[in-house]
Design a protein around this motif. Structure first.
Motif, PDB file in Angstrom:
ATOM      1  N   SER A  35      31.832   4.480  23.512  1.00  0.00           N
ATOM      2  CA  SER A  35      30.722   4.018  24.324  1.00  0.00           C
ATOM      3  C   SER A  35      29.483   5.930  24.036  1.00  0.00           C
ATOM      4  O   SER A  35      28.233   5.367  24.012  1.00  0.00           O
ATOM      5  CB  SER A  35      30.434   3.756  25.871  1.00  0.00           C
ATOM      6  OG  SER A  35      31.262   4.506  26.871  1.00  0.00           O
ATOM      7  N   ALA A  51      28.280   5.748  20.575  1.00  0.00           N
ATOM      8  CA  ALA A  51      27.098   5.346  20.419  1.00  0.00           C
ATOM      9  C   ALA A  51      25.916   6.418  21.419  1.00  0.00           C
ATOM     10  O   ALA A  51      24.651   5.984  20.767  1.00  0.00           O
ATOM     11  CB  ALA A  51      26.653   3.338  21.570  1.00  0.00           C
ATOM     12  N   VAL A  98      24.746   8.699  19.171  1.00  0.00           N
ATOM     13  CA  VAL A  98      24.194   7.615  17.609  1.00  0.00           C
ATOM     14  C   VAL A  98      22.416   7.527  18.083  1.00  0.00           C
ATOM     15  O   VAL A  98      21.546   8.403  17.618  1.00  0.00           O
ATOM     16  CB  VAL A  98      24.778   6.634  17.337  1.00  0.00           C
ATOM     17  CG1 VAL A  98      23.824   6.239  16.275  1.00  0.00           C
ATOM     18  CG2 VAL A  98      25.927   6.957  16.898  1.00  0.00           C
ATOM     19  N   GLU A  99      22.535   7.222  19.384  1.00  0.00           N
ATOM     20  CA  GLU A  99      21.244   7.444  20.001  1.00  0.00           C
ATOM     21  C   GLU A  99      20.772   8.249  19.779  1.00  0.00           C
ATOM     22  O   GLU A  99      19.118   8.430  19.351  1.00  0.00           O
ATOM     23  CB  GLU A  99      20.769   5.980  20.975  1.00  0.00           C
ATOM     24  CG  GLU A  99      19.802   5.732  21.291  1.00  0.00           C
ATOM     25  CD  GLU A  99      19.796   5.029  22.587  1.00  0.00           C
ATOM     26  OE1 GLU A  99      21.247   4.507  23.520  1.00  0.00           O
ATOM     27  OE2 GLU A  99      18.859   3.987  23.140  1.00  0.00           O
ATOM     28  N   LEU A 132      20.749  10.723  17.963  1.00  0.00           N
ATOM     29  CA  LEU A 132      20.842  11.579  16.873  1.00  0.00           C
ATOM     30  C   LEU A 132      19.252  10.907  16.270  1.00  0.00           C
ATOM     31  O   LEU A 132      18.109  11.541  15.328  1.00  0.00           O
ATOM     32  CB  LEU A 132      21.644  11.639  15.667  1.00  0.00           C
ATOM     33  CG  LEU A 132      21.808  11.914  14.737  1.00  0.00           C
ATOM     34  CD1 LEU A 132      21.091  13.393  14.055  1.00  0.00           C
ATOM     35  CD2 LEU A 132      23.306  12.287  14.423  1.00  0.00           C
ATOM     36  N   GLN A 133      19.026   8.819  16.701  1.00  0.00           N
ATOM     37  CA  GLN A 133      18.342   8.948  15.852  1.00  0.00           C
ATOM     38  C   GLN A 133      16.483   8.549  16.617  1.00  0.00           C
ATOM     39  O   GLN A 133      15.841   8.838  15.644  1.00  0.00           O
ATOM     40  CB  GLN A 133      18.625   7.268  16.377  1.00  0.00           C
ATOM     41  CG  GLN A 133      19.930   6.417  15.479  1.00  0.00           C
ATOM     42  CD  GLN A 133      19.611   5.688  15.750  1.00  0.00           C
ATOM     43  OE1 GLN A 133      20.136   4.694  17.032  1.00  0.00           O
ATOM     44  NE2 GLN A 133      20.376   4.596  14.915  1.00  0.00           N
ATOM     45  N   ARG A 139      15.956  12.955  15.142  1.00  0.00           N
ATOM     46  CA  ARG A 139      14.940  12.301  13.265  1.00  0.00           C
ATOM     47  C   ARG A 139      13.903  12.051  13.914  1.00  0.00           C
ATOM     48  O   ARG A 139      12.474  12.207  12.568  1.00  0.00           O
ATOM     49  CB  ARG A 139      15.779  11.596  12.734  1.00  0.00           C
ATOM     50  CG  ARG A 139      17.398  12.067  12.438  1.00  0.00           C
ATOM     51  CD  ARG A 139      18.147  11.455  11.752  1.00  0.00           C
ATOM     52  NE  ARG A 139      19.401  12.215  10.768  1.00  0.00           N
ATOM     53  CZ  ARG A 139      20.294  10.662  10.589  1.00  0.00           C
ATOM     54  NH1 ARG A 139      20.499  10.006  10.255  1.00  0.00           N
ATOM     55  NH2 ARG A 139      21.527  11.822   9.998  1.00  0.00           N
ATOM     56  N   ARG A 152      33.677   6.318  10.968  1.00  0.00           N
ATOM     57  CA  ARG A 152      33.123   7.105  10.036  1.00  0.00           C
ATOM     58  C   ARG A 152      31.910   7.525  10.247  1.00  0.00           C
ATOM     59  O   ARG A 152      30.664   6.568   9.276  1.00  0.00           O
ATOM     60  CB  ARG A 152      32.835   5.486   9.137  1.00  0.00           C
ATOM     61  CG  ARG A 152      34.825   5.214   8.465  1.00  0.00           C
ATOM     62  CD  ARG A 152      34.435   4.167   7.460  1.00  0.00           C
ATOM     63  NE  ARG A 152      36.068   3.075   7.137  1.00  0.00           N
ATOM     64  CZ  ARG A 152      36.136   1.952   7.038  1.00  0.00           C
ATOM     65  NH1 ARG A 152      34.831   1.365   6.026  1.00  0.00           N
ATOM     66  NH2 ARG A 152      37.367   1.628   7.380  1.00  0.00           N
ATOM     67  N   LEU A 153      30.817   8.194  11.158  1.00  0.00           N
ATOM     68  CA  LEU A 153      29.909   8.761  11.162  1.00  0.00           C
ATOM     69  C   LEU A 153      30.111   9.730  11.130  1.00  0.00           C
ATOM     70  O   LEU A 153      28.908  10.522  11.537  1.00  0.00           O
ATOM     71  CB  LEU A 153      29.933   8.382  12.860  1.00  0.00           C
ATOM     72  CG  LEU A 153      29.830   6.394  13.610  1.00  0.00           C
ATOM     73  CD1 LEU A 153      29.299   6.189  14.671  1.00  0.00           C
ATOM     74  CD2 LEU A 153      28.239   6.197  12.442  1.00  0.00           C
ATOM     75  N   PHE A 201      27.110  11.550   9.236  1.00  0.00           N
ATOM     76  CA  PHE A 201      25.808  11.353   9.799  1.00  0.00           C
ATOM     77  C   PHE A 201      25.395  12.936  10.585  1.00  0.00           C
ATOM     78  O   PHE A 201      24.172  12.863  10.729  1.00  0.00           O
ATOM     79  CB  PHE A 201      25.352   9.819  10.441  1.00  0.00           C
ATOM     80  CG  PHE A 201      25.396   8.974   9.565  1.00  0.00           C
ATOM     81  CD1 PHE A 201      24.575   8.816   9.284  1.00  0.00           C
ATOM     82  CD2 PHE A 201      26.361   8.500   9.451  1.00  0.00           C
ATOM     83  CE1 PHE A 201      24.315   7.303   7.574  1.00  0.00           C
ATOM     84  CE2 PHE A 201      26.980   7.380   8.485  1.00  0.00           C
ATOM     85  CZ  PHE A 201      25.675   6.612   8.449  1.00  0.00           C
ATOM     86  N   PHE A 202      26.574  13.669  11.090  1.00  0.00           N
ATOM     87  CA  PHE A 202      25.905  14.142  12.606  1.00  0.00           C
ATOM     88  C   PHE A 202      26.292  15.885  11.977  1.00  0.00           C
ATOM     89  O   PHE A 202      26.366  15.973  10.768  1.00  0.00           O
ATOM     90  CB  PHE A 202      26.626  14.431  13.446  1.00  0.00           C
ATOM     91  CG  PHE A 202      26.721  12.904  14.806  1.00  0.00           C
ATOM     92  CD1 PHE A 202      26.114  13.102  15.174  1.00  0.00           C
ATOM     93  CD2 PHE A 202      26.877  12.208  14.170  1.00  0.00           C
ATOM     94  CE1 PHE A 202      25.770  11.922  16.307  1.00  0.00           C
ATOM     95  CE2 PHE A 202      26.417  10.275  14.744  1.00  0.00           C
ATOM     96  CZ  PHE A 202      26.660  10.766  16.150  1.00  0.00           C
TER      97      PHE A 202
END
Lengths: 115, 171
Positions: A62, A65, A68-69, A71-72, A75, A98-99, A102-103
């Motif tokens: 959590s 997530a 990730v949000e 970072l999105q 961008r 496996r993320l 991306f960071f």
């Protein structure tokens, strides 16, 4: 019981960038509040947001997530989102998911700010 | 009784039973309990951390999906050390997580495609990556049970195999 706000240790401006220092354990209980804090910072459109996680001792999916949000969102809005100081077990969550690739992940806040 | 490297004794029939309400505030209590058990078993710190993470993800999934959010309903966690092969030589940590929420077809419980970069949906993938075995079953009356297995040492049959995880669903 754990106060979700306890994970937000400090927020400070460094020039046009913002440093968010977190501490403690990030789980389902506090990830919503963390998301709110990060999104409030990003709404101000800093040139970069550096999340110092050196005092985060646990994080589940959590929390991941939420990052990730963030970072999105960064961008999409032309900002930079960096993480620093991840403890091994926290970094392992990125690897298992496996993320990691991306960071932008740095060993220290100083390294993250120097970019 | 078996001794581990910490000097503590831990019977192969050890049985720990925890019951918590499906509230986020109790997740940390469960994490601490599981961490204590894996520490007593003398498991490597990194392995222990991943088992704690897997249990956390399982409990979070129960709260989020089985119960549609935090509530006062129970989640039962049982922790055992077992012999799980035919000749009784393979010792393993067994963790059973029982809920009393919605029943779903175990075959539908899958991790998402990791090629997609998006938030959420990672819990099942993490559980399956971390544990040696995981098995979802529908309980006889209501709710689901998740059985997680982590071998305490490489089994004879696995010693010559590359590392892998074996997760399956069973009705």
């Amino acid at each position: 019981m754990l106060n979700p706000h306890d994970i937000i240790k400090n927020v400070r401006n460094e020039g046009s960038a913002v440093v968010l220092e977190l501490a403690g354990e990030i789980d389902m209980q506090c990830s919503t509040e963390l998301r709110g804090e990060i999104m409030a910072i990003l709404q101000e459109k800093p040139s970069a947001l550096v999340v110092n996680m050196s005092q985060v001792t646990f994080m589940d999916s959590s929390g991941l997530a939420t990052l990730v949000e963030a970072l999105q969102w960064s961008r999409r809005n032309g900002g930079t989102f960096r993480l620093s100081g991840l403890q091994e077990n926290v970094r392992n969550v990125f690897e298992i998911s496996r993320l990691e690739s991306f960071f932008e992940i740095y060993d220290s806040e100083a390294e993250a700010m120097a970019q | 009784m078996d001794s581990n490297k910490t000097g503590q004794s831990f019977s192969s029939a050890s049985h720990i039973h925890l019951e918590m309400r499906a509230q986020c505030a109790y997740l940390r209590v469960a994490r601490v309990a599981v961490a204590q058990v894996v520490n007593h078993l003398g498991m490597a710190e990194k392995v222990g951390d991943t088992i704690v993470l897997a249990v956390e993800e399982a409990l979070t999934n129960v709260i989020r999906h089985s119960y549609d959010g935090p509530c006062e309903k129970p989640i039962i966690i049982e922790i055992n050390t077992i012999r799980c092969d035919d000749d009784g030589e393979q010792e393993a940590l067994e963790i059973l997580i029982r809920d009393f929420g919605k029943q779903v077809d175990p075959e539908t419980i899958k991790g998402r495609d990791l090629d997609e970069f998006k938030p959420g949906g990672l819990g099942v993938h993490i559980i399956k990556s971390v544990m040696d075995e995981c098995q979802y079953t529908q309980a006889s009356d209501t709710g689901m049970q998740l059985r997680l297995i982590k071998y305490l040492a490489p089994s004879k049959k696995d010693k010559n195999k590359p590392e892998s995880s074996d997760c399956h669903a069973k009705e």
